[in-house]
Write a protein that holds these residues in place. Structure first.
Motif, short mmCIF file in Angstrom:
data_model
loop_
_atom_site.label_atom_id
_atom_site.label_comp_id
_atom_site.label_asym_id
_atom_site.label_seq_id
_atom_site.Cartn_x
_atom_site.Cartn_y
_atom_site.Cartn_z
N SER A 115 0.85 -1.19 0.00
CA SER A 115 0.00 0.00 0.00
C SER A 115 0.88 1.24 0.00
O SER A 115 1.93 1.26 0.64
N ILE A 116 0.47 2.29 -0.70
CA ILE A 116 1.25 3.53 -0.66
C ILE A 116 1.16 4.13 0.75
O ILE A 116 0.26 3.82 1.52
N ASP A 117 2.11 5.00 1.06
CA ASP A 117 2.15 5.66 2.36
C ASP A 117 2.56 7.11 2.17
O ASP A 117 3.67 7.40 1.76
N VAL A 118 1.63 8.03 2.43
CA VAL A 118 1.94 9.46 2.30
C VAL A 118 2.29 10.07 3.64
O VAL A 118 2.55 11.28 3.74
N ASP A 119 2.31 9.26 4.70
CA ASP A 119 2.65 9.80 6.02
C ASP A 119 4.10 10.25 6.05
O ASP A 119 4.95 9.72 5.33
N ASN A 120 4.40 11.22 6.89
CA ASN A 120 5.80 11.64 7.07
C ASN A 120 6.11 11.91 8.54
O ASN A 120 7.06 12.62 8.85
N GLU A 172 8.55 6.99 5.19
CA GLU A 172 8.04 8.27 5.67
C GLU A 172 9.12 9.35 5.63
O GLU A 172 8.80 10.54 5.50
N MET A 173 10.37 8.95 5.75
CA MET A 173 11.46 9.90 5.58
C MET A 173 11.52 10.37 4.13
O MET A 173 11.58 11.57 3.84
N VAL A 174 11.50 9.42 3.21
CA VAL A 174 11.59 9.75 1.78
C VAL A 174 10.41 10.61 1.36
O VAL A 174 10.55 11.58 0.61
N ASN A 175 9.21 10.27 1.85
CA ASN A 175 8.01 10.96 1.40
C ASN A 175 7.74 12.28 2.12
O ASN A 175 6.76 12.96 1.82
N PHE A 176 8.61 12.66 3.04
CA PHE A 176 8.51 14.00 3.62
C PHE A 176 8.83 15.06 2.56
O PHE A 176 8.27 16.16 2.58
N PHE A 177 9.69 14.71 1.63
CA PHE A 177 10.17 15.67 0.64
C PHE A 177 9.35 15.58 -0.65
O PHE A 177 8.83 14.52 -1.00
N ASP A 208 16.16 14.16 -8.21
CA ASP A 208 15.19 13.47 -7.36
C ASP A 208 15.71 12.10 -6.94
O ASP A 208 15.56 11.70 -5.78
N MET A 209 16.32 11.39 -7.88
CA MET A 209 16.89 10.07 -7.57
C MET A 209 18.01 10.21 -6.53
O MET A 209 18.09 9.44 -5.56
N LYS A 210 18.87 11.19 -6.73
CA LYS A 210 19.99 11.38 -5.80
C LYS A 210 19.51 11.71 -4.40
O LYS A 210 19.97 11.13 -3.41
N PHE A 211 18.56 12.65 -4.31
CA PHE A 211 18.16 13.07 -2.97
C PHE A 211 17.35 12.00 -2.26
O PHE A 211 17.57 11.73 -1.07
N SER A 212 16.40 11.37 -2.94
CA SER A 212 15.60 10.32 -2.30
C SER A 212 16.48 9.16 -1.87
O SER A 212 16.26 8.56 -0.80
N SER A 213 17.50 8.83 -2.66
CA SER A 213 18.43 7.76 -2.29
C SER A 213 19.24 8.15 -1.06
O SER A 213 19.50 7.32 -0.18
N LYS A 217 23.61 16.72 -1.34
CA LYS A 217 23.91 18.03 -1.91
C LYS A 217 23.77 18.03 -3.43
O LYS A 217 23.32 19.02 -4.02
N GLU A 218 24.14 16.91 -4.06
CA GLU A 218 24.01 16.83 -5.52
C GLU A 218 22.54 16.82 -5.94
O GLU A 218 22.22 17.21 -7.06
N GLY A 219 21.66 16.38 -5.04
CA GLY A 219 20.23 16.35 -5.36
C GLY A 219 19.45 17.49 -4.74
O GLY A 219 18.22 17.49 -4.75
N ASN A 220 20.16 18.46 -4.18
CA ASN A 220 19.51 19.55 -3.45
C ASN A 220 19.09 20.67 -4.40
O ASN A 220 19.77 21.68 -4.54
N SER A 221 17.96 20.47 -5.04
CA SER A 221 17.40 21.52 -5.90
C SER A 221 15.92 21.67 -5.56
O SER A 221 15.36 20.88 -4.81
N ASN A 222 15.29 22.71 -6.10
CA ASN A 222 13.88 22.96 -5.83
C ASN A 222 13.61 22.93 -4.33
O ASN A 222 12.72 22.22 -3.84
N ASP A 223 14.40 23.71 -3.61
CA ASP A 223 14.34 23.69 -2.14
C ASP A 223 14.00 25.07 -1.61
O ASP A 223 14.68 25.60 -0.74
N ASP A 224 12.91 25.66 -2.13
CA ASP A 224 12.54 27.01 -1.73
C ASP A 224 12.24 27.10 -0.24
O ASP A 224 12.47 28.14 0.38
N GLU A 225 11.72 26.03 0.33
CA GLU A 225 11.35 26.05 1.75
C GLU A 225 12.51 25.69 2.67
O GLU A 225 12.41 25.81 3.89
#
Length: 727
Positions: A281-286, A311-316, A669-674, A702-710
């Motif tokens: 089942s998918i999990d959108v909890d974080n 839940e760590m991965v899906n926080f972002f 996205d692959m770099k940061f989620s990994s 750091k290599e995947g750290n983009s689209n991080d306005d927040e």
């Protein structure tokens, strides 16, 4: 005539004095030199001692009078002062404090060479005589009192403000006594260890406060740092056990935490020949990520079972494209090298929920179910909870309605269903809540669902929002009882959102069960910034489901895959036959939500230490492989979902080609989620990762750290750095 002029002048002066003395609301935006908003900036009124903080848009609101001095401070930036004049708007641009940070780092280890007015040296000039006089005393008896020369310790129980409401501060400091951090010869020490140091061994003592402390040691140093160097650096590089031995300290048994987490075993590698289907089942909890963040920010060991990697991965949030067909989400896959096991691969599967404009969202029927029992009296529980709910109230429209149910020894309705445009009425009801009594959680759930069902909006957003520390101790208390109750209530068509608060007696296991079994989602609110994110910024995704009972089933091609394992989702795994069974509950997906799942793959023909010996060919049970006909396919992935008010599932199918790229050429996205998953595996002390280097995790993130306005991704990198330094 002259007397009239004098009277007029007197009146004018009186009006001027009154206006100057009158307190008013000052608002503005704090940004950096690139005009990017800075969240979390502290604003302090030196006259009234009132504090505030900027929200995620850099906005703030604070009460002040003409002539008051406002002080703006944030880690890594120069403190700026601004006197209140006639204008009610004060916008501030902070300058980065790069040079001083590097200088202060040197000071933190007792070798001051700084010439900056804002460094530890300026503090030394102000306190030098007193420090010399009290140095030895501060290192011994004073240390036990949580004080040191020139260091003022205050309880973290004040309030900060966002753009509209008074908000409580973040969670208390790492010590229950709000003690400073102690660093001796570069080694962190506890107060009981400090008390054993021989004063005659001390060569130098310095005290760092505010930015000078937190810029080096992070939030753990929010109460200041006492930095000591001994004459011969006798404590340098010693471990905690070695310190205890050298100081003749008998370790005191650690009192077991009253926090409760469900234990689980991480997923093992499976062969597609013996286990051809992986279903979950998918999990959108974080909630797990924010809870881990709380532990790390407090300088505490993270409980292994508190770490749920999905839940760590899906926080972002990730940059998946919007769906272009009739389905409510798009499917996105990517294959790359594994950063922690060089011979393996990582398969990323990402879902992107359709972004529905706010004006097109259905009307909401919300019931706030609020725990007001005695365990909720702490500042990071009910006070934070009430301010969090006010953020959600601000998002309500006139067509929405909200009721408030509370429970302690019993349950009761404190606000009947009220229109979203009556915000003052709703907020007043929240402000009147007080904590006390036991915790009749079951009775509260019964009443909340009853109110939600009586006011049910067909094709609308019907939801109970439960806010608690999860400490049920009256009525239906066991996890199995709560599970049966919430599964029964799920049949009403009412969704559930669980908001967890507090620490010490926090019951994560109960909260997770309620959300998992109640067509719901689950967030842990560790501070007002997280409340702003989940209940404000991500209001649509958190509160409006666009699909429910979303399941994923993947079949790997044994021609290409020798073994696979799902990273995380241990509590969300389903049996293969559950995939097509519409009676089986699964996760929901909200408007504009993203969901990401990662698989680790051992390619065919690779020799691996993680695989057991393969059994010999069976005599009576022999399966003929059809994989040769699909040699270019890595896997086939299927999805099933229901519409929010539907009962029959809809299936989607997508083939994943065997096209892998090196991690350095993979998407951000692959770099940061990994990197996030990698850190989670390290926190869980996984036996299935060869490389546990924090430096490598930080580099990949750091290599995947983009689209991080927040700033969430940058915050994650800081957490990894902090865990690396102090653990």
């Amino acid at each position: 005539m002259k007397s009239l002029k004098l009277i007029s002048s007197a009146i004018a002066m009186l009006i001027c004095f009154v206006s100057m003395a009158q307190e008013r609301t000052i608002t503005g935006i704090v940004s950096d030199k690139s005009k990017q908003a800075i969240p979390g900036v502290n604003i302090y009124n030196q006259t009234s001692k009132v504090t505030a903080a900027t929200d995620f848009d850099g906005k703030y609101s604070i009460q002040a009078k003409t002539g008051d001095m406002l002080v703006f401070s944030f880690i890594g930036f120069e403190t700026q002062r601004q006197k209140v004049q006639n204008s009610n708007t004060i916008n501030i641009q902070l300058q980065e404090y790069n040079q001083t940070l590097s200088e202060v780092v040197v000071v933190g280890y007792g070798e001051s060479k700084s010439t900056s007015d804002y460094s530890a040296r300026s503090y030394e000039r102000a306190e030098r005589r007193k420090e010399k006089k009290d140095a030895k005393q501060a290192a011994t008896s004073v240390a036990l009192q949580g004080r040191a020369a020139g260091l003022q310790i205050q309880s973290n129980t004040g309030y900060v403000a966002n753009s509209k409401f008074q908000m409580p501060r973040e969670s208390p400091s790492i010590s229950p006594k709000n003690e400073p951090m102690y660093i001796v010869d570069g080694v962190p020490m506890k107060a009981n260890q400090m008390a054993k140091i021989n004063p005659n061994d001390i060569n130098d003592l310095k005290v760092l406060k505010d930015v000078a402390a937190t810029s080096i040691y992070g939030s753990k140093a929010s109460n200041g740092v006492v930095v000591i160097s001994t004459k011969n650096e006798i404590y340098k590089n010693l471990s905690e056990k070695e310190l205890d031995k050298k100081l003749n300290i008998t370790p005191i048994p650690v009192e077991p935490t009253q926090e409760d987490y469900d234990s689980f075993v991480e997923n093992a590698f499976e062969s597609p020949k013996t286990a051809p289907l992986s279903t979950f089942s998918i999990d959108v909890d974080n909630a797990s990520y924010t809870n881990i963040r709380r532990f790390l920010n407090n300088g505490q060991q993270v409980p292994k079972d508190a770490v749920r990697i999905e839940e760590m991965v899906n926080f972002f949030k990730y940059t998946y494209p919007q769906p272009k067909n009739e389905h409510p989400f798009s499917i996105n896959t990517e294959l790359s090298d594994s950063p922690w096991n060089s011979k393996n691969q990582i398969l990323k599967i990402g879902l992107q929920g359709k972004n529905i404009p706010t004006e097109d969202l259905p009307a909401s029927n919300l019931v706030f179910l609020i725990d007001v029992s005695g365990s909720m009296s702490d500042m990071n529980k009910l006070p934070l909870l009430k301010q969090s709910m006010k953020i959600l109230v601000n998002e309500l429209r006139p067509k929405d309605k909200v009721a408030i149910v509370v429970y302690a020894g019993a349950a009761g309705l404190v606000l009947p269903p009220t229109s979203g445009d009556e915000k003052k009425t709703i907020i007043k009801a929240l402000d009147n809540l007080q904590a006390g009594g036991s915790t009749a959680g079951g009775a509260g759930i019964e009443l909340a669902y009853k109110i939600a069902s009586e006011n049910f909006i067909k094709s609308g957003n019907n939801r109970v929002i439960m806010a608690t520390d999860g400490d049920f101790n009256v009525g239906s208390a066991s996890n199995s009882d709560m599970e049966k109750l919430i599964e029964e209530k799920r049949k009403t068509g009412v969704f559930l959102t669980c908001l967890g608060y507090g620490m010490g007696n926090y019951k994560d296991s109960k909260m997770e069960i309620l959300a998992d079994k109640g067509n719901g989602n689950y967030a842990y609110i560790d501070n007002i910034q997280e409340a702003n994110r989940f209940l404000g910024k991500e209001f649509k995704g958190s509160m409006f489901a666009i699909a429910k009972d979303v399941k994923i089933q993947i079949e790997f091609n044994p021609k290409q895959v020798q073994a696979y394992r799902l990273i995380g989702y241990e509590n969300r795994k389903l049996r293969p036959e559950d995939f097509k069974n519409d009676a089986i509950d699964a996760g929901e997906l909200g408007s504009n939500h993203t969901v990401t799942a990662l698989y680790e793959i051992i390619p065919a023909g690779v020799k691996s230490d993680y695989l057991a010996e393969q059994p010999d060919d069976l005599k009576y049970t022999k399966t003929e492989s059809n994989a040769a006909n699909y040699s270019n396919e890595l896997a086939t992935v299927k999805f099933r979902y229901k519409k929010p008010d539907g009962e029959k599932s809809i299936e989607m199918v997508q083939v994943i080609e065997n096209k892998s790229v090196a991690m350095e050429k993979a998407s951000e996205d692959m770099k940061f989620s990994s990197a996030v998953a990698w850190f989670g595996l390290k926190l869980r002390d996984s036996k299935l990762i060869a490389n546990k280097s924090s430096e490598e995790i930080i580099k990949l993130a750091k290599e995947g750290n983009s689209n991080d306005d927040e700033g969430y991704k940058a915050e994650f990198i800081r957490l990894v750095k902090g865990e690396k330094q102090f653990n």
